[in-house]
Scaffold this active site. Structure first.
Site, PDB file in Angstrom:
ATOM      1  N   GLU A  30       0.865  -1.111  -0.078  1.00 38.97           N
ATOM      2  CA  GLU A  30       0.065  -0.177   0.104  1.00 38.97           C
ATOM      3  C   GLU A  30       0.991   1.225  -0.154  1.00 38.97           C
ATOM      4  O   GLU A  30       2.002   1.179   0.524  1.00 38.97           O
ATOM      5  CB  GLU A  30      -0.967   0.099   1.078  1.00 38.97           C
ATOM      6  CG  GLU A  30      -1.799   1.181   1.386  1.00 38.97           C
ATOM      7  CD  GLU A  30      -2.662   1.021   2.468  1.00 38.97           C
ATOM      8  OE1 GLU A  30      -3.644   1.841   2.617  1.00 38.97           O
ATOM      9  OE2 GLU A  30      -2.650   0.131   3.285  1.00 38.97           O
ATOM     10  N   ASN A  75      -6.547   1.277   2.970  1.00 39.67           N
ATOM     11  CA  ASN A  75      -7.417   2.438   3.394  1.00 39.67           C
ATOM     12  C   ASN A  75      -7.154   3.527   2.262  1.00 39.67           C
ATOM     13  O   ASN A  75      -8.012   4.343   1.910  1.00 39.67           O
ATOM     14  CB  ASN A  75      -6.971   3.054   4.744  1.00 39.67           C
ATOM     15  CG  ASN A  75      -7.738   2.027   5.688  1.00 39.67           C
ATOM     16  OD1 ASN A  75      -8.716   1.232   5.422  1.00 39.67           O
ATOM     17  ND2 ASN A  75      -7.131   2.082   6.911  1.00 39.67           N
ATOM     18  N   ASN A 175     -12.217  -1.041  -0.569  1.00 35.87           N
ATOM     19  CA  ASN A 175     -11.425  -1.560   0.655  1.00 35.87           C
ATOM     20  C   ASN A 175     -12.425  -1.272   1.761  1.00 35.87           C
ATOM     21  O   ASN A 175     -12.570  -0.065   2.176  1.00 35.87           O
ATOM     22  CB  ASN A 175     -10.113  -0.979   0.899  1.00 35.87           C
ATOM     23  CG  ASN A 175      -9.469  -1.415   1.938  1.00 35.87           C
ATOM     24  OD1 ASN A 175      -8.684  -2.507   2.288  1.00 35.87           O
ATOM     25  ND2 ASN A 175      -9.320  -0.438   2.782  1.00 35.87           N
ATOM     26  N   GLU A 176     -12.410  -2.295   2.772  1.00 33.07           N
ATOM     27  CA  GLU A 176     -13.037  -2.042   3.956  1.00 33.07           C
ATOM     28  C   GLU A 176     -14.263  -1.200   3.996  1.00 33.07           C
ATOM     29  O   GLU A 176     -14.261  -0.010   4.908  1.00 33.07           O
ATOM     30  CB  GLU A 176     -12.088  -1.644   5.065  1.00 33.07           C
ATOM     31  CG  GLU A 176     -11.051  -2.802   5.437  1.00 33.07           C
ATOM     32  CD  GLU A 176     -10.111  -2.634   6.452  1.00 33.07           C
ATOM     33  OE1 GLU A 176     -10.050  -1.350   6.871  1.00 33.07           O
ATOM     34  OE2 GLU A 176      -9.167  -3.530   6.552  1.00 33.07           O
ATOM     35  N   TYR A 247      -6.588  -8.909  12.125  1.00 29.59           N
ATOM     36  CA  TYR A 247      -5.114  -8.788  12.608  1.00 29.59           C
ATOM     37  C   TYR A 247      -5.278  -9.252  13.987  1.00 29.59           C
ATOM     38  O   TYR A 247      -6.143  -8.971  14.645  1.00 29.59           O
ATOM     39  CB  TYR A 247      -4.401  -7.350  12.567  1.00 29.59           C
ATOM     40  CG  TYR A 247      -4.487  -6.829  11.197  1.00 29.59           C
ATOM     41  CD1 TYR A 247      -3.311  -7.160  10.516  1.00 29.59           C
ATOM     42  CD2 TYR A 247      -5.409  -6.233  10.276  1.00 29.59           C
ATOM     43  CE1 TYR A 247      -3.060  -6.642   9.054  1.00 29.59           C
ATOM     44  CE2 TYR A 247      -5.279  -5.580   9.148  1.00 29.59           C
ATOM     45  CZ  TYR A 247      -4.117  -5.861   8.393  1.00 29.59           C
ATOM     46  OH  TYR A 247      -3.994  -5.313   7.197  1.00 29.59           O
ATOM     47  N   GLU A 295      -6.149  -9.375   3.954  1.00 28.82           N
ATOM     48  CA  GLU A 295      -5.388  -8.734   4.882  1.00 28.82           C
ATOM     49  C   GLU A 295      -5.297  -9.562   5.803  1.00 28.82           C
ATOM     50  O   GLU A 295      -6.315  -9.937   6.598  1.00 28.82           O
ATOM     51  CB  GLU A 295      -5.845  -7.485   5.092  1.00 28.82           C
ATOM     52  CG  GLU A 295      -5.772  -6.241   4.142  1.00 28.82           C
ATOM     53  CD  GLU A 295      -5.998  -4.911   4.572  1.00 28.82           C
ATOM     54  OE1 GLU A 295      -5.761  -4.572   5.665  1.00 28.82           O
ATOM     55  OE2 GLU A 295      -6.412  -4.236   3.692  1.00 28.82           O
ATOM     56  N   GLN A 352       1.659  -6.440   5.610  1.00 27.88           N
ATOM     57  CA  GLN A 352       2.096  -6.022   4.227  1.00 27.88           C
ATOM     58  C   GLN A 352       3.570  -6.637   4.020  1.00 27.88           C
ATOM     59  O   GLN A 352       3.913  -7.619   4.520  1.00 27.88           O
ATOM     60  CB  GLN A 352       2.081  -4.535   3.847  1.00 27.88           C
ATOM     61  CG  GLN A 352       0.537  -4.041   3.994  1.00 27.88           C
ATOM     62  CD  GLN A 352       0.447  -2.689   3.418  1.00 27.88           C
ATOM     63  OE1 GLN A 352       1.357  -1.989   2.996  1.00 27.88           O
ATOM     64  NE2 GLN A 352      -0.444  -1.785   4.167  1.00 27.88           N
TER      65      GLN A 352
END
Length: 502
Positions: A30, A75, A175-176, A247, A295, A352
């Site tokens: 990212e 993000n 994304n999200e 996460y 992710e 990442q």
């Protein structure tokens, strides 16, 4: 003297979970922190190539054999104008990057990233902005990247020096989008509609692509799994995957509980799979939605340091978790969990790849090194290609703060029919005791033991630095194979890779 703990395992080549899609070993770059600038791209570095990409980092990524890399966010993508990152660099604007509150210079953009991906032998998983933008920007971008020529956007690509289309196959629809932190945050209905219509337009430009819809940002979202159900109810016919993000951290310094957190990941996958299949039944559809766990990682070490970062700077050191040995153990267990769902998880991205919550760390203009989590990721990627075999495992168990009946042993097995190899991945979570494993592998006739790789360290908090690799694997694991029975000693808190070959 305590009695020796024992576990048993049966690996039968006929007991298949499914073919492992190599893309479960994907990663993510990212435009965040030093992932791009100072990470993969550093034109002033002594090992920079003609495009400014770091050759030392390229070599480390090649070692991981990363098959696909998600880009450019994250993000960041929800307020990103892709046009800023193409064309002559001197004409590219500097922008306020709203997700992480930095300055984006746009020195690296779509074309450069495609070039870098080729250098590391990876495909690109491209994300489109469904926060501040939508159908128009997405259909223009895919025309720019994938259309052969003769149109405005495809000819513009050619004028930028790329005669041939990039043929990007895999696309994330935002994304999200359920996250209130996301620029352009949307309800499930709002997102379902924009995903459906954007996906429709993109597939009109290139019917060969596959599309990933956003699921909930994590299992703790109040809308989970209703968000997935609503989005798929609207966009089922247009999309091919639903995304999962998760996460984990050890904020309370409770290693027994921390090392059990892949059980939460397992439950997450089961729940999303069930939700997908409910909507499939509701729609009387023949299509099965697959899962893209795009992710996943450990992320908590850098949280406090990130609060101190000065906003509106270029490529500050954000999300630079320094991983310890126990993090590598949990990453190993998470990889095992993904393999044991190989029938439905067809893509995954460790988030990442460089500097930002990453297996690879660098100094600007300086050294690069392997974090502790590099090793289980590399072992799984290199040796985990083939067919996942259902592990029939009997292991002693324990209870922790958040979990009950936690097996001390996690295991996954992958059979590569082409090379006639069987790889068994194992984590021993016991904090104090080794465990002896007896594995029945009689269905693999005339196989012999190749090696037993072990990652272990008496200090759960041991880390790797540019100066010292305290956590690195050795090849002195204690295993024997005789008459189809594998006997192995799994030392306390260890990651193990046992390889057999015909």
């Amino acid at each position: 003297m305590t009695q020796q703990l024992k576990a048993t395992l049966t690996v039968d080549k006929n007991n298949k979970i499914g073919k492992v899609n190599e893309r479960i070993y994907g990663s993510f770059i990212e435009h965040l922190g030093r992932a791009v600038y100072g990470g993969i791209y550093d034109p002033e570095h002594p090992e920079a190539d003609e495009q400014g990409f770091r050759k030392d980092v390229i070599n480390l990524v090649k070692e991981l054999q990363v098959p696909i890399v998600r880009y450019p966010g994250g993000n960041m993508v929800s307020a990103y104008n892709w046009e800023d990152g193409v064309g002559p660099k001197e004409n590219r604007p500097k922008r306020l990057e709203l997700a992480w509150r930095t300055i984006e210079t746009n020195e690296v953009g779509t074309n450069e990233f495609v070039d870098w991906a080729k250098k590391v032998n990876a495909e690109v998983m491209m994300a489109v902005n469904l926060g501040t933008r939508g159908i128009d920007a997405a259909r223009n971008l895919i025309e720019y990247t994938n259309h052969p020529g003769g149109t405005y956007w495809s000819e513009l690509r050619k004028s930028h020096g790329y005669e041939q289309p990039h043929h990007i196959k895999t696309w994330c629809l935002g994304n999200e989008m359920d996250g209130p932190w996301q620029v352009g945050h949307k309800t499930a209905y709002e997102y379902g509609r924009i995903a459906q219509e954007t996906g429709k337009a993109m597939k009109l430009v290139d019917p060969s692509i596959e599309l990933v819809a956003c699921g909930s940002s994590n299992t703790g979202m109040p809308t989970f799994p209703e968000y997935e159900a609503t989005v798929l109810d609207i966009a089922y016919d247009q999309v091919d995957y639903i995304s999962l993000h998760q996460y984990y951290g050890n904020r309370t310094n409770d290693p027994a509980n921390y090392l059990a957190k892949n059980m939460d990941m397992d439950h997450f996958i089961h729940t999303v799979t069930s939700t997908c299949d409910y909507i499939k039944a509701k729609h009387r559809s023949k299509k099965t939605i697959m899962l893209s766990f795009d992710e996943w990682n450990v992320w908590y070490h850098s949280n406090e340091a990130d609060k101190e970062i000065e906003p509106w700077t270029v490529a500050p050191p954000q999300l630079e978790d320094v991983y310890n040995f126990e993090d590598a153990l949990l990453v190993g267990s998470m990889l095992i969990t993904l393999l044991n769902h190989a029938d439905r998880v067809k893509m995954a991205c460790m988030a990442q790849l460089v500097n930002v919550i990453a297996p690879i760390m660098t100094e600007n203009k300086g050294r690069s090194w392997k974090q502790t989590i590099f090793y289980p990721y590399m072992h799984a990627s290199v040796f985990g290609r083939g067919v996942a075999i259902h592990p029939i495992l009997s292991s002693p168990k324990y209870d922790s703060k958040d979990f009950t009946d936690v097996p001390f042993i996690d295991s996954a097995s992958v059979y590569n029919e082409e090379t006639e190899e069987l790889t068994i991945f194992l984590v021993n979570k016991h904090l104090e005791e080794s465990i002896t494993l007896q594995a029945d592998v009689r269905s693999f006739e005339d196989y012999s033991l190749v090696e037993h790789i072990v990652l272990e360290n008496d200090d759960l908090k041991a880390i790797n630095t540019a100066n010292e690799q305290k956590v690195a694997p050795h090849h002195n694991g204690e295993s024997t194979l005789q008459d189809g029975v594998l006997d192995a000693r799994l030392s306390k808190t260890s990651w193990n890779v046992i390889r057999l070959k015909k």
